[in-house]
Design a protein around this motif. Structure first.
Motif, PDB file in Angstrom:
ATOM      1  N   GLU A 194       0.851  -1.197   0.000  1.00 24.02           N
ATOM      2  CA  GLU A 194       0.000   0.000   0.000  1.00 24.02           C
ATOM      3  C   GLU A 194       0.886   1.246   0.000  1.00 24.02           C
ATOM      4  OE1 GLU A 194      -0.432   2.369   2.480  1.00 24.02           O
ATOM      5  OE2 GLU A 194      -2.275   3.307   1.806  1.00 24.02           O
ATOM      6  N   GLU A 195       2.054   1.129   0.635  1.00 26.20           N
ATOM      7  CA  GLU A 195       2.923   2.319   0.733  1.00 26.20           C
ATOM      8  C   GLU A 195       3.761   2.476  -0.538  1.00 26.20           C
ATOM      9  OE1 GLU A 195       1.804   3.369   4.808  1.00 26.20           O
ATOM     10  OE2 GLU A 195       2.364   4.338   2.944  1.00 26.20           O
ATOM     11  N   GLN A 232      -5.560   8.413  11.352  1.00 23.46           N
ATOM     12  CA  GLN A 232      -4.371   9.164  10.897  1.00 23.46           C
ATOM     13  C   GLN A 232      -4.699  10.669  10.829  1.00 23.46           C
ATOM     14  OE1 GLN A 232      -3.717   6.735   7.243  1.00 23.46           O
ATOM     15  NE2 GLN A 232      -1.766   6.117   8.170  1.00 23.46           N
ATOM     16  N   ARG A 265      -2.550  16.522  -2.332  1.00 20.76           N
ATOM     17  CA  ARG A 265      -3.866  15.883  -2.185  1.00 20.76           C
ATOM     18  C   ARG A 265      -4.932  16.916  -1.834  1.00 20.76           C
ATOM     19  NH1 ARG A 265      -2.468  10.721   1.682  1.00 20.76           N
ATOM     20  NH2 ARG A 265      -0.228  10.693   1.263  1.00 20.76           N
ATOM     21  N   ALA A 317      -6.021  10.569   4.307  1.00 20.16           N
ATOM     22  CA  ALA A 317      -5.005   9.616   3.864  1.00 20.16           C
ATOM     23  C   ALA A 317      -5.629   8.786   2.751  1.00 20.16           C
ATOM     24  CB  ALA A 317      -4.593   8.706   5.026  1.00 20.16           C
ATOM     25  N   TYR A 318      -4.772   8.270   1.861  1.00 20.19           N
ATOM     26  CA  TYR A 318      -5.352   7.329   0.894  1.00 20.19           C
ATOM     27  C   TYR A 318      -5.184   5.920   1.435  1.00 20.19           C
ATOM     28  CZ  TYR A 318      -0.532   6.709  -0.957  1.00 20.19           C
ATOM     29  OH  TYR A 318       0.815   6.469  -1.102  1.00 20.19           O
ATOM     30  N   HIS A 364       2.423   7.493  10.780  1.00 21.05           N
ATOM     31  CA  HIS A 364       3.688   7.555  10.013  1.00 21.05           C
ATOM     32  C   HIS A 364       4.821   8.086  10.884  1.00 21.05           C
ATOM     33  CE1 HIS A 364       2.082   7.310   5.597  1.00 21.05           C
ATOM     34  NE2 HIS A 364       1.673   6.320   6.351  1.00 21.05           N
TER      35      HIS A 364
HETATM   36  O1  HGY Z   1       0.007   8.161   2.330  1.00 16.33           O
HETATM   37  C1  HGY Z   1      -1.059   7.694   2.696  1.00 16.33           C
HETATM   38  O2  HGY Z   1      -2.064   8.372   2.746  1.00 16.33           O
HETATM   39  C2  HGY Z   1      -1.133   6.258   3.118  1.00 16.33           C
HETATM   40  O3  HGY Z   1      -0.859   6.184   4.497  1.00 16.33           O
HETATM   41  N1  HGY Z   1      -0.182   5.449   2.397  1.00 16.33           N
END
Ligand code: HGY
Ligand code: MN
Ligand code: MN
Length: 416
Positions: A130-131, A198, A294, A362-363, A388
């Motif tokens: 995902e990252e 988050q 974003r 966040a995505y 994060h």
């Molecule tokens: O970056 C983001 O929004 C996710 O944590 N990868």
């Protein structure tokens, strides 16, 4: 909490999160778990073992997306999926993604223990990468599963050492056919992801559950700035083409572009800055920036994106620097499915938990799953909204409540 047959074992889940956090390439409490590294593969093995122990049928696809299925009474009907990711950016926390994977497993175990009989199969999904850490693109697994990005083009992505994703996946033991990765549109009837917020809202408002309505539109740029370099003593100031001074102007232009839309949700970050050759007495001749932009709405996101590209061109022209801009991704936002939102709200009511509807800044993999399936997300608070970072934290109680709501939501969706 109102009585329910579905009992979540919060202590067992807390231990599993601890155990998974220790499978990392960073000193605790930090976690680093990058795609296809040894730590990533050990984390996958840990999860596979626990899914098998829970009586789920486990399989992995050509990219390493991991599926653990509980067959329902109508196996041919579209299933209900839940899940998230276990990869972690360098020096980050232990709850981002893992709460949705191990919490999803716990939800299935709690449903099985309660005697619940699903009509639709229930499936836990752990998405590959995902990252964006190793190959510069986030949500590799869910992009391929949803068809948002063609698996073959994902396979050509290169990591900082120049290795192709296709070669690295095969070396990691994932040799399957990439053409088989994409899921059929009727593979799931719905998909639900549990994740930490988050952000600070749930904790600030003392609300235990967030039901996500939309997921922000992410975009990422790589900017390469090439100057003349040279000796730090021998080149006089008027003769310099200093790539790092140009980069500094670009970084401030990124911040200004986000503020300039005056929209509360436009955010922009220069998270990567690589300076070459990186010697104190050598004028930087090349700088590579990676920029994340974003907004929950597409229009302001694109205004900021355009402003950054224009700023790069202007700084390069003014300073006589070569600039190359690569758009790594620029994806639309996703709206969560009303049926999944209402199933999650109904689950909160059943449990007597207050909930608030909110966007996700966040995505997540759900951003891409929503391209193909009715999708929803359930948020739980994290301390100070921090993520994060090694001090990312969500309490055992908050996680338990999130898993209870997830289990009730899955039960509701599995029998509609
Ligand atoms: O970056 C983001 O929004 C996710 O944590 N990868
Ligand atoms: Mn993350
Ligand atoms: Mn995440």
């Amino acid at each position: 909490m109102k009585d329910s047959a579905i009992q979540v074992d919060g202590a067992r889940l807390a231990n599993e999160l601890e155990e998974l956090a220790a499978i990392s390439d960073a000193e605790p409490p930090a976690v680093t778990r990058v795609l296809y590294t040894d730590a990533d593969l050990r984390a996958r093995a840990f999860l596979k073992k626990r899914c098998a122990a829970a009586g789920l049928a486990v399989r992995e696809d050509a990219l390493g997306n991991l599926f653990a299925r509980w067959m329902g009474s109508t196996p041919q009907a579209p299933a209900i999926g839940t899940g998230s990711h276990t990869d972690a950016i360098p020096h980050s926390g232990r709850y981002d993604g893992t709460v949705g994977v191990l919490g999803g497993l716990e939800a299935l175990r709690a449903l099985r223990a309660s005697g619940f009989q699903p009509r639709r199969s229930l499936e836990l999904l752990m998405f590959t990468s995902e990252e964006p850490t190793r190959f510069g693109l986030g949500c590799v697994g869910s992009r391929a599963l949803s068809g948002a990005t063609d698996a073959k083009s994902l396979a050509e992505l290169r990591d900082p050492e120049g290795q192709r994703l296709d070669d690295v996946r095969k070396a990691a033991g994932f040799g399957g056919d990439l053409a088989q990765v994409r899921l059929a549109p009727d593979y799931y009837a719905a998909f639900v992801e549990l994740h930490i917020e988050q952000g600070p809202l749930l904790e600030r408002e003392s609300v235990p559950i967030g039901v996500v309505t939309a997921i922000a539109a992410p975009a990422a740029l790589r900017v390469e700035l090439e100057g003349a370099g040279g000796h730090a003593g021998g080149v006089l100031m008027p003769d310099r083409k200093d790539a790092l001074c140009a980069a500094a102007e670009v970084v401030l232009a990124v911040e200004a572009a986000a503020r300039a839309t005056h929209g509360p949700d436009t955010v922009a970050t220069t998270g990567v800055c690589k300076v070459h050759p990186g010697a104190i007495n050598s004028i930087p001749n090349k700088v590579v920036l990676e920029i994340d932009i974003r907004d929950v709405a597409l229009a302001p996101r694109d205004i900021a994106l355009k402003a950054v590209k224009e700023a790069v061109a202007a700084v390069a022209a003014k300073r006589g620097i070569q600039a190359r801009v690569t758009e790594l991704n620029a994806d639309p936002p996703a709206t969560m499915a009303p049926a999944v939102v209402s199933a999650a709200l109904k689950a909160c009511k059943k449990r007597g938990y207050e909930a608030r509807q909110m966007p996700s800044r966040a995505y997540h993999d759900s951003l891409y799953m929503a391209r193909l399936f009715p999708t929803g997300m359930i948020f739980i608070p994290c301390r100070g909204g921090v993520s994060h970072r090694p001090d990312e934290f969500s309490s055992t109680d908050a996680i338990r409540m999130g898993v209870e709501v997830l289990a009730e939501t899955l039960a509701e969706l599995a029998n509609t």
